[in-house]
Design a protein around this motif. Structure first.
Motif, PDB file in Angstrom:
ATOM      1  N   ASP A 127      52.726  39.512  29.971  1.00 37.17           N
ATOM      2  CA  ASP A 127      52.921  40.899  29.543  1.00 37.17           C
ATOM      3  C   ASP A 127      52.588  41.902  30.642  1.00 37.17           C
ATOM      4  N   HIS A 128      51.592  41.569  31.470  1.00 38.54           N
ATOM      5  CA  HIS A 128      51.104  42.536  32.461  1.00 38.54           C
ATOM      6  C   HIS A 128      51.368  42.090  33.899  1.00 38.54           C
ATOM      7  N   HIS A 129      52.167  41.032  34.047  1.00 36.96           N
ATOM      8  CA  HIS A 129      52.604  40.571  35.375  1.00 36.96           C
ATOM      9  C   HIS A 129      51.411  40.335  36.307  1.00 36.96           C
ATOM     10  N   ILE A 130      50.406  39.638  35.793  1.00 35.54           N
ATOM     11  CA  ILE A 130      49.189  39.388  36.567  1.00 35.54           C
ATOM     12  C   ILE A 130      49.431  38.236  37.536  1.00 35.54           C
ATOM     13  N   LYS A 131      49.196  38.502  38.816  1.00 35.59           N
ATOM     14  CA  LYS A 131      49.385  37.506  39.870  1.00 35.59           C
ATOM     15  C   LYS A 131      48.095  37.390  40.688  1.00 35.59           C
ATOM     16  N   PRO A 132      47.930  36.286  41.418  1.00 31.94           N
ATOM     17  CA  PRO A 132      46.711  36.127  42.228  1.00 31.94           C
ATOM     18  C   PRO A 132      46.461  37.291  43.175  1.00 31.94           C
ATOM     19  N   GLU A 133      47.537  37.838  43.755  1.00 33.56           N
ATOM     20  CA  GLU A 133      47.345  38.919  44.724  1.00 33.56           C
ATOM     21  C   GLU A 133      46.822  40.205  44.083  1.00 33.56           C
ATOM     22  N   ASP A 134      46.965  40.337  42.764  1.00 34.08           N
ATOM     23  CA  ASP A 134      46.442  41.534  42.098  1.00 34.08           C
ATOM     24  C   ASP A 134      44.921  41.615  42.194  1.00 34.08           C
ATOM     25  N   PHE A 135      44.280  40.465  42.318  1.00 31.21           N
ATOM     26  CA  PHE A 135      42.818  40.440  42.378  1.00 31.21           C
ATOM     27  C   PHE A 135      42.295  40.805  43.766  1.00 31.21           C
TER      28      PHE A 135
END
Length: 466
Positions: free
Chosen positions: A242-250
């Motif tokens: 739903d929120h397009h969470i990817k490793p690079e977001d962190f």
């Protein structure tokens, strides 16, 4: 190796459980050796170089035992999970086969649908021909239904097989960690944690939400927190989708100093992040969201204590609400982050998705009263006279309780920080709902009329008012 339909027919959940029982028995025997290993390592009467060498050797043996316990625990958990998933899958296979047999189809080993109905004799009338044509169309619909369900069964079976195989490979390659356990029982928990993370990671990959190397850094920390807090795999997959969470977001959190709090000393900690003074408003907003995601929940209302509200489940809906609240209170990030830092204060992100700050000059002091004041998405503690606001925030965040200033001294309170932050986040919601001018107007009106609706709506007990 590709999983075939005939393979799934032969799968046996009871056999998986039996294997898991065997591994657990071996693991528990090892865990039971804790006292013997500790006693043997002491060797109080053996002095000198040889004695020290023997103690070191026994220390290595215990460390190896801890890793082995972790590996056994990880594989056992993976087998249990596979067994739990195989049981309903076998029911689907049985129902699918039954439907096929009813309409004279069979399902081949590779999952293809085979029509085994004998040829019909020539129709004896036009009416009989029409009936057969209608029956044929109906059977074609059944065939499509069988194809769809068979494909779904094979997809589910492949996911189960991949998840189990992944943990097996990790154990075989000695990549299961005891997470720096100091006891064999602690190593068991470490192995179970790795198995849970592997299951989540495999589910994310199956959904096309994670690619590339194994999860690491704060992304893996997110999955670990989710396992430790009992967040369902489905919740994590839905959030990522739903929120397009990817490793690079962190990566935004890599720039920030992490402050950990484990007030309960149960090994499940919460993370706050101290923001640098040059952080932009957009980066601050993203860091707040990612901190909420990373923590996979708070301890509000989860420990049996009385709270003013029921806990809000961690997940996609709550993240969406926080994001929308941030957008409504965007001035907190665009203007106030810089304002606090420019006036000598410091800010941290919090597990429940807002900012908390303290310190600053005389100008900044005016924006925090009594125990503290929330402005938009920022809760400013009324601690103004500290010489090192960053260190004071470290002390506050790591303590798990409220802090206050009295007679020129900073003191630790007893109010649970999860409850206080829940109260203050309710105020953030009020700012978002009423708008900047509207909230100030209603607060002033309550001050004039003696009302207390704003605090009551945020929870009087949670805020320490009773």
């Amino acid at each position: 190796m590709t999983v075939g339909y005939d393979d799934v027919r032969k799968w046996d959940a009871a056999a998986l459980d039996k294997s898991a029982d065997g591994l657990r028995g071996r693991r528990d025997k090892l865990v039971g050796l804790q006292d013997e290993l500790d006693d043997a390592r002491r060797l109080p009467d053996w002095k000198g170089v040889a004695g020290e060498g023997a103690r070191n050797s026994l220390g290595v043996t215990r460390n190896n035992a801890e890793v082995l316990v972790a590996e056994l625990s990880a594989v056992e958990k993976a087998l249990r999970t596979a067994s739990d998933d195989v049981t309903p899958l076998k029911s689907r296979v049985a129902n699918n086969d039954s439907l096929a047999a009813t309409y004279q189809f069979s399902i081949a080993a590779d999952g293809s649908i085979v029509d085994i109905k004998p040829p019909d004799p020539p129709p004896r009338s036009r009416f009989e021909a029409e009936e057969r044509l209608e029956a044929q169309r109906y059977r074609q619909g059944i065939a499509r239904q069988l194809q769809q369900e068979t494909k779904a069964i094979l997809t589910a079976a492949t996911n189960i097989d991949d998840a189990l195989a992944q943990v097996m490979r990790l154990a075989q390659d000695r990549k299961i960690s005891d997470h720096d356990a100091t006891t064999l029982a602690g190593a068991r928990k470490g192995g179970e944690l790795d198995a849970g993370v592997s299951e989540m990671e495999e589910a994310l990959r199956d959904a096309g939400l994670l690619t590339g190397p194994a999860a690491s850094g704060h992304y893996r920390q997110w999955l670990e927190n989710a396992v430790l807090r009992g967040v369902p795999v489905e919740t994590i997959v839905k959030m990522a989708a739903d929120h397009h969470i990817k490793p690079e977001d962190f990566a935004i959190l890599d720039r920030l100093e992490e402050i950990r709090e484990d007030e309960d000393h149960n090994g499940i900690y919460k993370s706050y992040f101290l923001m640098p003074t040059d952080i932009s408003g957009d980066d601050a907003a993203k860091a707040v969201r990612m901190t909420y995601i990373l923590n996979a929940g708070t301890d509000y209302g989860t420990e049996g204590e009385a709270t003013d509200f029921a806990p809000t489940p961690y997940g996609s809906d709550e993240l969406r609400r926080i994001t929308e609240r941030q957008q409504a209170n965007d001035w907190s990030y665009d203007d106030d982050v810089g304002f606090v830092h420019d006036n000598g204060g410091r800010l941290v992100t919090t597990p429940n998705g807002m900012m908390m700050g303290l310190g600053g000059n005389l100008i900044q002091d005016q924006f925090s009263q009594r125990g503290g004041t929330t402005w938009g998405d920022t809760f400013m503690l009324n601690i103004d006279d500290t010489k090192d606001p960053a260190q004071q925030l470290r002390d506050v965040a790591s303590s798990g309780t409220s802090w206050y200033e009295e007679d020129g001294q900073t003191k630790q309170g007893t109010l649970d920080m999860d409850r206080l932050l829940h109260h203050e986040e309710r105020h953030s919601q009020q700012w978002a709902q009423e708008g900047y001018t509207g909230f100030l107007a209603s607060y002033v009106w309550e001050s004039v009329t003696g009302g207390n609706e704003t605090e009551e709506d945020a929870g009087l007990s949670d805020g320490g008012y009773r």
